[in-house]
Design a protein around this motif. Structure first.
Motif, PDB file in Angstrom:
ATOM      1  N   PHE A 213     -14.562 -93.519 -20.781  1.00  0.00           N
ATOM      2  CA  PHE A 213     -15.364 -93.302 -19.576  1.00  0.00           C
ATOM      3  C   PHE A 213     -14.546 -92.748 -18.406  1.00  0.00           C
ATOM      4  N   PRO A 214     -13.373 -93.327 -18.077  1.00  0.00           N
ATOM      5  CA  PRO A 214     -12.572 -92.742 -17.007  1.00  0.00           C
ATOM      6  C   PRO A 214     -12.196 -91.285 -17.258  1.00  0.00           C
ATOM      7  N   LEU A 215     -11.849 -90.944 -18.509  1.00  0.00           N
ATOM      8  CA  LEU A 215     -11.481 -89.559 -18.810  1.00  0.00           C
ATOM      9  C   LEU A 215     -12.659 -88.607 -18.630  1.00  0.00           C
ATOM     10  N   ILE A 216     -13.855 -89.046 -19.030  1.00  0.00           N
ATOM     11  CA  ILE A 216     -15.053 -88.217 -18.866  1.00  0.00           C
ATOM     12  C   ILE A 216     -15.340 -87.999 -17.379  1.00  0.00           C
ATOM     13  N   PHE A 217     -15.243 -89.076 -16.590  1.00  0.00           N
ATOM     14  CA  PHE A 217     -15.501 -88.959 -15.154  1.00  0.00           C
ATOM     15  C   PHE A 217     -14.458 -88.072 -14.471  1.00  0.00           C
ATOM     16  N   ILE A 218     -13.201 -88.212 -14.875  1.00  0.00           N
ATOM     17  CA  ILE A 218     -12.130 -87.381 -14.306  1.00  0.00           C
ATOM     18  C   ILE A 218     -12.372 -85.913 -14.626  1.00  0.00           C
ATOM     19  N   LEU A 219     -12.728 -85.628 -15.881  1.00  0.00           N
ATOM     20  CA  LEU A 219     -13.011 -84.253 -16.286  1.00  0.00           C
ATOM     21  C   LEU A 219     -14.181 -83.689 -15.482  1.00  0.00           C
ATOM     22  N   TYR A 220     -15.243 -84.482 -15.334  1.00  0.00           N
ATOM     23  CA  TYR A 220     -16.402 -84.062 -14.540  1.00  0.00           C
ATOM     24  C   TYR A 220     -15.991 -83.766 -13.102  1.00  0.00           C
ATOM     25  N   SER A 221     -15.177 -84.631 -12.509  1.00  0.00           N
ATOM     26  CA  SER A 221     -14.769 -84.475 -11.109  1.00  0.00           C
ATOM     27  C   SER A 221     -14.002 -83.186 -10.882  1.00  0.00           C
ATOM     28  N   TYR A 222     -13.021 -82.916 -11.742  1.00  0.00           N
ATOM     29  CA  TYR A 222     -12.188 -81.732 -11.526  1.00  0.00           C
ATOM     30  C   TYR A 222     -12.924 -80.439 -11.891  1.00  0.00           C
ATOM     31  N   VAL A 223     -13.843 -80.497 -12.826  1.00  0.00           N
ATOM     32  CA  VAL A 223     -14.673 -79.321 -13.109  1.00  0.00           C
ATOM     33  C   VAL A 223     -15.545 -79.007 -11.903  1.00  0.00           C
ATOM     34  N   LYS A 224     -16.130 -80.050 -11.307  1.00  0.00           N
ATOM     35  CA  LYS A 224     -16.969 -79.848 -10.127  1.00  0.00           C
ATOM     36  C   LYS A 224     -16.141 -79.337  -8.952  1.00  0.00           C
ATOM     37  N   ILE A 225     -14.930 -79.859  -8.807  1.00  0.00           N
ATOM     38  CA  ILE A 225     -14.036 -79.382  -7.743  1.00  0.00           C
ATOM     39  C   ILE A 225     -13.708 -77.913  -7.955  1.00  0.00           C
ATOM     40  N   LEU A 226     -13.449 -77.531  -9.204  1.00  0.00           N
ATOM     41  CA  LEU A 226     -13.140 -76.132  -9.525  1.00  0.00           C
ATOM     42  C   LEU A 226     -14.316 -75.224  -9.173  1.00  0.00           C
ATOM     43  N   ILE A 227     -15.522 -75.664  -9.476  1.00  0.00           N
ATOM     44  CA  ILE A 227     -16.726 -74.881  -9.156  1.00  0.00           C
ATOM     45  C   ILE A 227     -16.864 -74.711  -7.652  1.00  0.00           C
ATOM     46  N   ILE A 228     -16.642 -75.794  -6.903  1.00  0.00           N
ATOM     47  CA  ILE A 228     -16.745 -75.736  -5.441  1.00  0.00           C
ATOM     48  C   ILE A 228     -15.695 -74.788  -4.876  1.00  0.00           C
ATOM     49  N   CYS A 229     -14.485 -74.855  -5.407  1.00  0.00           N
ATOM     50  CA  CYS A 229     -13.403 -74.001  -4.913  1.00  0.00           C
ATOM     51  C   CYS A 229     -13.686 -72.522  -5.152  1.00  0.00           C
ATOM     52  N   GLN A 230     -14.310 -72.201  -6.281  1.00  0.00           N
ATOM     53  CA  GLN A 230     -14.617 -70.811  -6.591  1.00  0.00           C
ATOM     54  C   GLN A 230     -15.614 -70.214  -5.608  1.00  0.00           C
ATOM     55  N   ARG A 231     -16.416 -71.064  -4.987  1.00  0.00           N
ATOM     56  CA  ARG A 231     -17.416 -70.601  -4.020  1.00  0.00           C
ATOM     57  C   ARG A 231     -16.908 -70.649  -2.578  1.00  0.00           C
ATOM     58  N   SER A 232     -15.675 -71.095  -2.395  1.00  0.00           N
ATOM     59  CA  SER A 232     -15.140 -71.292  -1.048  1.00  0.00           C
ATOM     60  C   SER A 232     -14.124 -70.225  -0.692  1.00  0.00           C
ATOM     61  N   SER A 233     -13.619 -70.311   0.533  1.00  0.00           N
ATOM     62  CA  SER A 233     -12.662 -69.330   1.036  1.00  0.00           C
ATOM     63  C   SER A 233     -11.303 -69.508   0.374  1.00  0.00           C
ATOM     64  N   GLN A 234     -10.455 -68.511   0.518  1.00  0.00           N
ATOM     65  CA  GLN A 234      -9.121 -68.540  -0.065  1.00  0.00           C
ATOM     66  C   GLN A 234      -8.300 -69.685   0.520  1.00  0.00           C
ATOM     67  N   ASP A 235      -8.409 -69.897   1.820  1.00  0.00           N
ATOM     68  CA  ASP A 235      -7.657 -70.955   2.485  1.00  0.00           C
ATOM     69  C   ASP A 235      -8.101 -72.333   1.979  1.00  0.00           C
ATOM     70  N   PHE A 236      -9.411 -72.505   1.810  1.00  0.00           N
ATOM     71  CA  PHE A 236      -9.951 -73.777   1.312  1.00  0.00           C
ATOM     72  C   PHE A 236      -9.475 -74.032  -0.109  1.00  0.00           C
ATOM     73  N   ARG A 237      -9.500 -72.986  -0.946  1.00  0.00           N
ATOM     74  CA  ARG A 237      -9.045 -73.124  -2.330  1.00  0.00           C
ATOM     75  C   ARG A 237      -7.583 -73.509  -2.392  1.00  0.00           C
ATOM     76  N   SER A 238      -6.771 -72.888  -1.538  1.00  0.00           N
ATOM     77  CA  SER A 238      -5.340 -73.151  -1.527  1.00  0.00           C
ATOM     78  C   SER A 238      -5.046 -74.616  -1.197  1.00  0.00           C
TER      79      SER A 238
END
Length: 305
Positions: free
Chosen positions: A203-228
């Motif tokens: 369960f922790p590994l699944i939640f961690i994977l979900y969290s970082y995938v969602k973070i990656l998606i958010i970063c792709q839609r954000s500015s370069q400075d925010f992504r950095s």
């Protein structure tokens, strides 16, 4: 064979004089691990600017590392130094509980770190309202108590088993290896172990994977400075996660092999990775990648001289 018995660590047999080399290296490594992790703990707790959820969770990882290695290294060094490699049934269960509650707590703390970064990146304006001091304290208490209760109950179930063997082909007490030495039906404890593995590992590994995938998606839609900025705080966490996940995978897989199916040297290395490598690597990664921790750690090193 009753439960008032002793276990023999078979892998320490016939080491000869090389055991003193292993002892020296192990003692030096243990001192370095304790030094690095205590340095991180002091840096976070003595520097007010580091009293933030992310840094507090980093210090929790170091506290957990000190706890886990304390359950492993002193016994290992004792076995290397002396000719008798015997441990009582009760002491063996205690060591097993300490080591595996450390492993479970490590993953849950890593899950909390992923949750913290997810909230910080996806809801920055509401971060302080969500990750409050009281809520963070509750999560940290759960991250330590839940694994101790789960693994402790597994130890109690194991303590009720009647043993038919006393030879452990490990360098530390492994609950699954102890269970395999029993001469009674093991279905109940195996089912319980599966439930504990699902709740503390899967369960922790699944939640961690979900969290970082969602973070990656958010970063792709954000500015370069925010992504950095987002990548700067997340990459160290991901590196630590990958390191520990590989170590846990090796340990869980290795425990299912029958003794002799793989070389003893490889078996020892793979079985020790989760208790040896993360406590050493974690403080180095966080110390190098977070300027606040690095600055305070340097100040403490100079103050200790």
């Amino acid at each position: 064979m009753g439960n008032g018995t002793y276990f023999f660590f078979m892998l320490f047999e016939n080491l000869g004089c090389v055991k003193y080399v292993y002892f020296s290296l192990g003692f030096l490594f243990y001192c370095v691990v304790i030094y690095f992790n205590v340095l991180i703990i002091l840096a976070v707790f003595l520097e007010r600017t580091l009293h933030q959820p992310m840094y507090i969770l980093i210090s929790c990882l170091s506290i957990n590392s000190v706890y886990g290695t304390a359950g492993f290294f002193p016994r290992l060094l004792t076995d290397l130094l002396y000719d008798t490699h015997i441990i009582s049934f009760e002491a063996c269960l205690v060591q097993s509980v300490v080591i595996y509650s450390y492993a479970a707590s490590e993953l849950i703390i890593l899950m909390l770190m992923a949750f913290d970064r997810l909230v910080a990146i996806s809801k920055p304006l509401h971060y302080n309202n969500i990750i409050t001091k009281r809520f963070l304290t509750l999560l940290i208490v759960i991250s330590w108590l839940y694994p101790m209760i789960c693994v402790g109950c597994a130890g109690l179930l194991t303590a009720r088993l009647k043993m038919c063997g006393n030879k452990l082909f490990k360098v530390y007490c492994h609950n699954y290896e102890i269970v395999k030495l029993s001469c009674v039906n093991q279905n109940i404890i195996n089912i319980y172990g599966l439930i504990v593995t699902i709740t503390t590992v899967i369960f922790p590994l699944i939640f961690i994977l979900y969290s970082y995938v969602k973070i990656l998606i958010i970063c792709q839609r954000s500015s370069q400075d925010f992504r950095s900025k987002a990548y700067q705080t997340c990459i160290p966490h991901i590196a630590i996660l990958l390191n520990f996940s590989v170590a846990i995978f090796c340990e869980l897989t290795l425990s299912r092999f029958v003794n002799g199916e793989i070389p003893i040297e490889l078996a020892v290395i793979l079985s020790l990775e989760f208790i040896v490598i993360p406590p050493f690597v974690n403080p180095i990664v966080y110390g190098l990648n977070f300027p606040g921790i690095r600055k305070k750690a340097r100040y403490l090193i100079k103050a200790f001289k």
